[in-house]
Design an enzyme around this catalytic site. Structure first.
Site, PDB file in Angstrom:
ATOM      1  CE  LYS A 198      -3.446   2.490   2.431  1.00 33.20           C
ATOM      2  NZ  LYS A 198      -4.509   2.468   3.617  1.00 33.20           N
ATOM      3  CE  LYS A 220      -6.070   1.937  -0.508  1.00 34.08           C
ATOM      4  NZ  LYS A 220      -6.623   2.234   0.808  1.00 34.08           N
TER       5      LYS A 220
HETATM    6  C1  PBG Z   1      -7.327   3.478   5.614  1.00 35.21           C
HETATM    7  C2  PBG Z   1      -7.912   3.383   4.123  1.00 35.21           C
HETATM    8  C3  PBG Z   1      -7.470   4.295   3.410  1.00 35.21           C
HETATM    9  C4  PBG Z   1      -8.014   3.810   2.068  1.00 35.21           C
HETATM   10  C5  PBG Z   1      -8.526   2.497   2.373  1.00 35.21           C
HETATM   11  N1  PBG Z   1      -8.445   2.562   3.496  1.00 35.21           N
HETATM   12  C6  PBG Z   1      -7.122   5.628   3.346  1.00 35.21           C
HETATM   13  C7  PBG Z   1      -5.779   6.063   3.532  1.00 35.21           C
HETATM   14  O1  PBG Z   1      -4.851   5.108   3.768  1.00 35.21           O
HETATM   15  O2  PBG Z   1      -5.556   7.228   3.943  1.00 35.21           O
HETATM   16  C8  PBG Z   1      -8.163   4.464   0.594  1.00 35.21           C
HETATM   17  C9  PBG Z   1      -9.205   4.183  -0.373  1.00 35.21           C
HETATM   18  C10 PBG Z   1      -9.412   4.874  -1.473  1.00 35.21           C
HETATM   19  O3  PBG Z   1      -8.891   5.933  -1.595  1.00 35.21           O
HETATM   20  O4  PBG Z   1     -10.541   4.340  -2.216  1.00 35.21           O
HETATM   21  N2  PBG Z   1      -6.039   3.384   6.028  1.00 35.21           N
END
Ligand code: PBG
Length: 327
Positions: A195, A248
Protein backbone atom coordinates in the site's frame (compact mmCIF):
# COMPACT_ATOMS: atom_id res chain seq x y z
CA UNK A 1 6.15 -13.57 -38.99
CA UNK A 2 6.55 -10.48 -41.07
CA UNK A 3 4.56 -8.03 -43.05
CA UNK A 4 3.14 -8.46 -45.64
CA UNK A 5 2.54 -12.20 -45.00
CA UNK A 6 1.46 -11.46 -41.44
CA UNK A 7 -1.16 -8.76 -41.00
CA UNK A 8 -2.35 -8.31 -37.37
CA UNK A 9 -5.35 -6.33 -38.59
CA UNK A 10 -6.89 -9.51 -40.06
CA UNK A 11 -7.96 -10.62 -36.59
CA UNK A 12 -9.45 -7.23 -35.71
CA UNK A 13 -11.76 -6.92 -38.70
CA UNK A 14 -15.13 -7.62 -37.08
CA UNK A 15 -16.52 -7.58 -33.56
CA UNK A 16 -17.10 -11.34 -33.68
CA UNK A 17 -13.49 -11.99 -34.65
CA UNK A 18 -12.29 -9.65 -31.93
CA UNK A 19 -14.44 -11.55 -29.44
CA UNK A 20 -12.81 -14.82 -30.50
CA UNK A 21 -9.25 -13.68 -29.86
CA UNK A 22 -9.89 -11.53 -26.78
CA UNK A 23 -7.47 -12.48 -23.99
CA UNK A 24 -8.97 -10.89 -20.91
CA UNK A 25 -12.55 -10.91 -19.66
CA UNK A 26 -13.79 -8.91 -16.75
CA UNK A 27 -16.43 -10.82 -14.78
CA UNK A 28 -18.83 -9.64 -12.11
CA UNK A 29 -17.20 -12.22 -9.78
CA UNK A 30 -14.03 -10.12 -9.87
CA UNK A 31 -15.66 -7.08 -8.29
CA UNK A 32 -15.77 -5.91 -4.68
CA UNK A 33 -17.87 -2.86 -3.73
CA UNK A 34 -16.56 -0.55 -0.96
CA UNK A 35 -19.25 1.05 1.28
CA UNK A 36 -19.16 3.71 4.00
CA UNK A 37 -21.18 3.01 7.15
CA UNK A 38 -22.24 6.05 9.16
CA UNK A 39 -23.60 6.28 12.70
CA UNK A 40 -27.23 7.35 13.12
CA UNK A 41 -30.53 6.44 11.53
CA UNK A 42 -31.73 7.13 8.00
CA UNK A 43 -28.41 8.72 7.00
CA UNK A 44 -27.66 9.04 3.29
CA UNK A 45 -25.06 11.80 2.83
CA UNK A 46 -23.74 12.15 -0.69
CA UNK A 47 -19.95 12.19 -1.00
CA UNK A 48 -19.14 15.17 -3.25
CA UNK A 49 -16.01 13.89 -4.89
CA UNK A 50 -17.43 10.38 -5.41
CA UNK A 51 -20.65 10.70 -7.44
CA UNK A 52 -23.12 7.90 -6.69
CA UNK A 53 -21.52 7.12 -3.30
CA UNK A 54 -22.89 7.98 0.13
CA UNK A 55 -22.21 7.72 3.82
CA UNK A 56 -25.00 5.31 4.77
CA UNK A 57 -26.54 4.31 8.08
CA UNK A 58 -26.89 0.59 8.79
CA UNK A 59 -30.42 0.26 7.34
CA UNK A 60 -29.32 1.80 4.03
CA UNK A 61 -26.13 -0.27 3.95
CA UNK A 62 -28.24 -3.42 4.07
CA UNK A 63 -30.28 -2.20 1.06
CA UNK A 64 -27.08 -1.43 -0.80
CA UNK A 65 -25.66 -4.86 0.08
CA UNK A 66 -28.83 -6.55 -1.22
CA UNK A 67 -28.67 -4.60 -4.45
CA UNK A 68 -25.00 -5.45 -4.96
CA UNK A 69 -25.60 -9.16 -4.35
CA UNK A 70 -28.61 -9.05 -6.69
CA UNK A 71 -26.31 -7.72 -9.41
CA UNK A 72 -23.99 -10.70 -8.85
CA UNK A 73 -21.28 -8.80 -6.96
CA UNK A 74 -19.89 -11.37 -4.50
CA UNK A 75 -18.48 -9.07 -1.79
CA UNK A 76 -18.59 -5.66 -0.14
CA UNK A 77 -15.86 -3.92 1.85
CA UNK A 78 -17.00 -1.87 4.83
CA UNK A 79 -15.47 1.33 6.23
CA UNK A 80 -16.90 2.98 9.36
CA UNK A 81 -17.50 6.60 10.27
CA UNK A 82 -18.06 6.51 14.03
CA UNK A 83 -20.07 9.01 16.08
CA UNK A 84 -17.07 9.95 18.20
CA UNK A 85 -13.33 9.76 17.65
CA UNK A 86 -10.66 9.65 20.34
CA UNK A 87 -6.90 9.28 20.75
CA UNK A 88 -7.02 5.48 20.92
CA UNK A 89 -9.72 4.92 18.29
CA UNK A 90 -11.96 3.01 20.69
CA UNK A 91 -14.85 3.01 18.20
CA UNK A 92 -12.77 0.69 16.02
CA UNK A 93 -12.93 -2.29 18.39
CA UNK A 94 -16.27 -1.54 20.08
CA UNK A 95 -18.43 -4.68 19.73
CA UNK A 96 -21.32 -2.28 19.14
CA UNK A 97 -19.46 -0.03 16.72
CA UNK A 98 -20.86 1.04 13.36
CA UNK A 99 -19.07 -1.57 11.29
CA UNK A 100 -19.78 -4.38 13.77
CA UNK A 101 -23.51 -3.53 13.66
CA UNK A 102 -23.49 -3.26 9.87
CA UNK A 103 -21.78 -6.67 9.52
CA UNK A 104 -24.37 -8.33 11.78
CA UNK A 105 -27.22 -6.78 9.89
CA UNK A 106 -25.89 -7.65 6.44
CA UNK A 107 -25.04 -11.23 7.44
CA UNK A 108 -28.57 -11.73 8.82
CA UNK A 109 -30.31 -10.30 5.73
CA UNK A 110 -27.94 -11.28 2.88
CA UNK A 111 -26.04 -14.24 4.36
CA UNK A 112 -24.37 -15.35 1.14
CA UNK A 113 -22.79 -11.99 0.42
CA UNK A 114 -19.13 -12.03 1.50
CA UNK A 115 -18.51 -9.23 3.98
CA UNK A 116 -15.01 -7.77 4.17
CA UNK A 117 -14.07 -5.20 6.82
CA UNK A 118 -11.29 -2.65 6.65
CA UNK A 119 -9.04 -2.95 9.70
CA UNK A 120 -7.37 0.38 10.44
CA UNK A 121 -7.63 3.02 13.14
CA UNK A 122 -7.57 6.20 11.03
CA UNK A 123 -11.34 6.60 10.76
CA UNK A 124 -11.64 6.27 14.54
CA UNK A 125 -8.74 8.34 15.92
CA UNK A 126 -9.07 12.05 16.70
CA UNK A 127 -5.65 12.66 15.11
CA UNK A 128 -6.58 10.69 11.95
CA UNK A 129 -3.50 8.46 11.95
CA UNK A 130 -3.63 4.70 11.46
CA UNK A 131 -1.99 3.90 14.81
CA UNK A 132 -1.34 5.22 18.31
CA UNK A 133 0.66 8.44 18.62
CA UNK A 134 3.68 8.83 20.84
CA UNK A 135 6.10 11.77 20.62
CA UNK A 136 4.49 12.87 17.37
CA UNK A 137 5.15 9.51 15.79
CA UNK A 138 2.88 6.58 14.94
CA UNK A 139 3.92 3.83 17.33
CA UNK A 140 4.06 0.43 15.69
CA UNK A 141 4.08 -2.23 18.38
CA UNK A 142 1.46 -0.79 20.75
CA UNK A 143 -0.91 -0.39 17.78
CA UNK A 144 -0.77 -4.11 16.94
CA UNK A 145 -2.86 -5.25 19.90
CA UNK A 146 -5.63 -2.81 18.99
CA UNK A 147 -5.64 -4.00 15.38
CA UNK A 148 -5.93 -7.59 16.64
CA UNK A 149 -8.88 -6.58 18.83
CA UNK A 150 -10.51 -4.71 15.96
CA UNK A 151 -10.20 -7.68 13.59
CA UNK A 152 -11.54 -10.04 16.26
CA UNK A 153 -14.58 -7.81 16.90
CA UNK A 154 -15.32 -7.87 13.15
CA UNK A 155 -15.00 -11.66 13.03
CA UNK A 156 -17.27 -11.97 16.07
CA UNK A 157 -19.85 -9.83 14.29
CA UNK A 158 -19.70 -12.27 11.36
CA UNK A 159 -17.17 -10.79 8.91
CA UNK A 160 -15.92 -13.35 6.40
CA UNK A 161 -12.73 -11.47 5.57
CA UNK A 162 -10.73 -8.87 7.52
CA UNK A 163 -8.56 -6.47 5.53
CA UNK A 164 -5.79 -4.70 7.46
CA UNK A 165 -4.91 -1.42 5.69
CA UNK A 166 -2.84 0.27 8.40
CA UNK A 167 0.65 -0.77 7.17
CA UNK A 168 2.05 -1.39 10.67
CA UNK A 169 4.84 -3.98 10.66
CA UNK A 170 3.76 -7.38 12.00
CA UNK A 171 0.02 -6.79 11.93
CA UNK A 172 -0.93 -9.79 9.82
CA UNK A 173 0.75 -12.19 12.28
CA UNK A 174 -0.88 -10.44 15.24
CA UNK A 175 -4.33 -10.58 13.63
CA UNK A 176 -3.92 -14.27 12.60
CA UNK A 177 -2.87 -15.19 16.16
CA UNK A 178 -5.70 -13.26 17.77
CA UNK A 179 -8.27 -14.78 15.43
CA UNK A 180 -6.95 -18.33 15.89
CA UNK A 181 -6.73 -18.08 19.69
CA UNK A 182 -10.37 -17.10 19.74
CA UNK A 183 -11.67 -19.85 17.47
CA UNK A 184 -11.81 -17.87 14.23
CA UNK A 185 -9.41 -19.98 12.21
CA UNK A 186 -11.73 -19.74 9.20
CA UNK A 187 -11.70 -15.94 9.01
CA UNK A 188 -9.79 -14.89 5.91
CA UNK A 189 -7.13 -12.16 5.91
CA UNK A 190 -6.92 -9.97 2.82
CA UNK A 191 -3.91 -7.82 3.53
CA UNK A 192 -3.23 -4.46 1.98
CA UNK A 193 0.25 -5.85 1.42
CA UNK A 194 1.75 -3.23 -0.91
CA UNK A 195 0.00 0.00 0.00
CA UNK A 196 1.55 3.22 -1.22
CA UNK A 197 1.45 6.70 0.35
CA UNK A 198 -0.73 8.04 -2.45
CA UNK A 199 -2.34 11.32 -3.40
CA UNK A 200 -5.10 9.23 -4.98
CA UNK A 201 -6.74 8.65 -1.56
CA UNK A 202 -7.99 12.27 -1.41
CA UNK A 203 -11.71 11.69 -2.04
CA UNK A 204 -11.73 8.70 0.35
CA UNK A 205 -10.51 10.88 3.19
CA UNK A 206 -13.48 13.17 2.60
CA UNK A 207 -15.79 10.14 2.49
CA UNK A 208 -14.40 8.51 5.63
CA UNK A 209 -13.49 11.76 7.40
CA UNK A 210 -10.06 10.28 8.03
CA UNK A 211 -7.47 12.83 6.88
CA UNK A 212 -4.52 13.03 9.32
CA UNK A 213 -4.67 16.17 11.48
CA UNK A 214 -0.89 16.60 11.36
CA UNK A 215 1.86 15.24 9.12
CA UNK A 216 1.13 12.53 6.57
CA UNK A 217 1.28 8.74 6.23
CA UNK A 218 4.71 8.47 4.60
CA UNK A 219 6.32 6.89 7.66
CA UNK A 220 4.09 3.83 7.32
CA UNK A 221 2.74 3.66 3.77
CA UNK A 222 5.17 2.91 0.95
CA UNK A 223 7.16 5.31 -1.20
CA UNK A 224 5.57 5.42 -4.70
CA UNK A 225 9.03 5.08 -6.26
CA UNK A 226 9.66 1.59 -4.85
CA UNK A 227 8.99 -1.79 -6.46
CA UNK A 228 11.46 -4.18 -4.80
CA UNK A 229 10.12 -3.05 -1.45
CA UNK A 230 6.66 -4.16 -2.57
CA UNK A 231 8.00 -7.68 -3.04
CA UNK A 232 9.48 -7.59 0.48
CA UNK A 233 6.22 -6.27 1.97
CA UNK A 234 4.13 -8.93 0.24
CA UNK A 235 6.59 -11.67 1.26
CA UNK A 236 6.24 -10.67 4.91
CA UNK A 237 2.44 -10.67 4.77
CA UNK A 238 2.39 -14.08 3.07
CA UNK A 239 4.75 -15.50 5.70
CA UNK A 240 2.60 -14.01 8.46
CA UNK A 241 -0.53 -15.72 7.12
CA UNK A 242 -2.28 -13.52 4.55
CA UNK A 243 -4.76 -15.44 2.36
CA UNK A 244 -5.25 -12.75 -0.29
CA UNK A 245 -2.68 -10.06 -1.09
CA UNK A 246 -3.57 -6.59 -2.27
CA UNK A 247 -1.83 -3.86 -4.21
CA UNK A 248 -3.12 -0.32 -3.72
CA UNK A 249 -3.71 1.97 -5.64
CA UNK A 250 -4.25 0.02 -8.87
CA UNK A 251 -3.82 1.99 -12.10
CA UNK A 252 -0.58 3.87 -11.33
CA UNK A 253 0.85 0.61 -9.92
CA UNK A 254 -0.04 -1.97 -12.59
CA UNK A 255 3.64 -2.92 -12.78
CA UNK A 256 3.43 -3.92 -9.12
CA UNK A 257 0.21 -5.87 -9.71
CA UNK A 258 1.95 -7.79 -12.50
CA UNK A 259 5.05 -8.41 -10.42
CA UNK A 260 3.09 -9.63 -7.40
CA UNK A 261 1.02 -11.88 -9.71
CA UNK A 262 4.20 -13.43 -11.10
CA UNK A 263 6.06 -13.89 -7.81
CA UNK A 264 3.29 -15.21 -5.53
CA UNK A 265 0.69 -17.93 -5.91
CA UNK A 266 -2.05 -16.45 -3.72
CA UNK A 267 -5.09 -14.60 -5.07
CA UNK A 268 -4.14 -11.00 -5.88
CA UNK A 269 -6.48 -8.08 -5.32
CA UNK A 270 -6.00 -4.54 -6.60
CA UNK A 271 -7.71 -1.47 -5.16
CA UNK A 272 -8.97 0.97 -7.81
CA UNK A 273 -9.02 3.81 -5.25
CA UNK A 274 -11.18 6.87 -4.77
CA UNK A 275 -8.98 9.27 -6.75
CA UNK A 276 -8.86 6.91 -9.73
CA UNK A 277 -12.68 6.79 -9.64
CA UNK A 278 -13.07 10.55 -9.14
CA UNK A 279 -10.81 11.43 -12.08
CA UNK A 280 -12.86 9.34 -14.49
CA UNK A 281 -16.12 10.74 -13.12
CA UNK A 282 -14.94 14.34 -13.31
CA UNK A 283 -13.63 14.08 -16.86
CA UNK A 284 -16.80 12.28 -17.97
CA UNK A 285 -18.95 14.95 -16.34
CA UNK A 286 -17.11 17.60 -18.34
CA UNK A 287 -17.74 15.61 -21.50
CA UNK A 288 -14.02 15.10 -22.04
CA UNK A 289 -14.11 11.30 -22.03
CA UNK A 290 -16.71 8.56 -22.48
CA UNK A 291 -17.19 7.55 -18.80
CA UNK A 292 -18.50 3.96 -19.14
CA UNK A 293 -15.96 3.14 -21.84
CA UNK A 294 -13.03 4.46 -19.80
CA UNK A 295 -14.36 2.66 -16.72
CA UNK A 296 -14.38 -0.70 -18.53
CA UNK A 297 -10.96 -0.02 -20.03
CA UNK A 298 -9.52 0.74 -16.56
CA UNK A 299 -11.04 -2.35 -14.95
CA UNK A 300 -9.99 -4.62 -17.82
CA UNK A 301 -6.44 -3.24 -17.60
CA UNK A 302 -6.26 -4.06 -13.90
CA UNK A 303 -7.40 -7.61 -14.63
CA UNK A 304 -4.97 -7.91 -17.59
CA UNK A 305 -2.12 -6.83 -15.29
CA UNK A 306 -2.88 -9.88 -13.14
CA UNK A 307 -5.46 -8.98 -10.50
CA UNK A 308 -7.97 -11.70 -9.60
CA UNK A 309 -10.12 -9.29 -7.61
CA UNK A 310 -10.76 -5.58 -8.04
CA UNK A 311 -12.00 -3.36 -5.25
CA UNK A 312 -13.78 -0.56 -7.06
CA UNK A 313 -16.37 2.18 -6.59
CA UNK A 314 -17.42 1.30 -10.16
CA UNK A 315 -18.58 -2.19 -9.07
CA UNK A 316 -22.32 -1.58 -9.49
CA UNK A 317 -22.02 0.33 -12.77
CA UNK A 318 -19.67 -2.27 -14.21
CA UNK A 319 -21.94 -5.11 -13.04
CA UNK A 320 -24.88 -3.47 -14.84
CA UNK A 321 -22.95 -3.31 -18.11
CA UNK A 322 -21.61 -6.85 -17.74
CA UNK A 323 -25.06 -8.22 -16.93
CA UNK A 324 -26.60 -6.47 -19.92
CA UNK A 325 -23.98 -8.15 -22.05
CA UNK A 326 -22.93 -4.77 -23.42
CA UNK A 327 -19.22 -5.40 -22.97
C1 PBG B 1 -7.42 3.43 5.63
C2 PBG B 1 -7.69 3.36 4.20
C3 PBG B 1 -7.52 4.34 3.20
C4 PBG B 1 -8.05 3.81 2.03
C5 PBG B 1 -8.47 2.53 2.31
N1 PBG B 1 -8.23 2.26 3.65
C6 PBG B 1 -7.03 5.72 3.28
C7 PBG B 1 -5.67 6.01 3.66
O1 PBG B 1 -4.81 5.16 3.80
O2 PBG B 1 -5.45 7.21 3.87
C8 PBG B 1 -8.14 4.53 0.72
C9 PBG B 1 -9.17 4.04 -0.23
C10 PBG B 1 -9.49 4.92 -1.38
O3 PBG B 1 -8.87 5.97 -1.63
O4 PBG B 1 -10.43 4.56 -2.10
N2 PBG B 1 -6.10 3.50 6.02
Amino acid sequence: MQFPEYRPRRLRRTETLRRMVRETYLHVNDLILPLFVAAGKEVKNPINSMPGHFQLSVNHIVEEAKEAFGLGIPAVLLFGIPEKKDERGTGAYDPNGVVQRAVKSIKSKVPDLVVITDVCLCEYTSHGHCGLIKDNDVENDSTLELLGRMALSHAQAGADIVAPSDMMDGRVAEIRDTLDENGFDQTIIMSYAAKYASGFYGPFREAAESAPKFGDRRSYQMDPANALEAVREVTLDVEEGADIIMVKPALPYLDIVRRVREEFDLPVAAYNVSGEFAMVKAAAEKGWIDGPRVMMECLTSIKRAGADLILTYFAKEAAHLLNEGKV
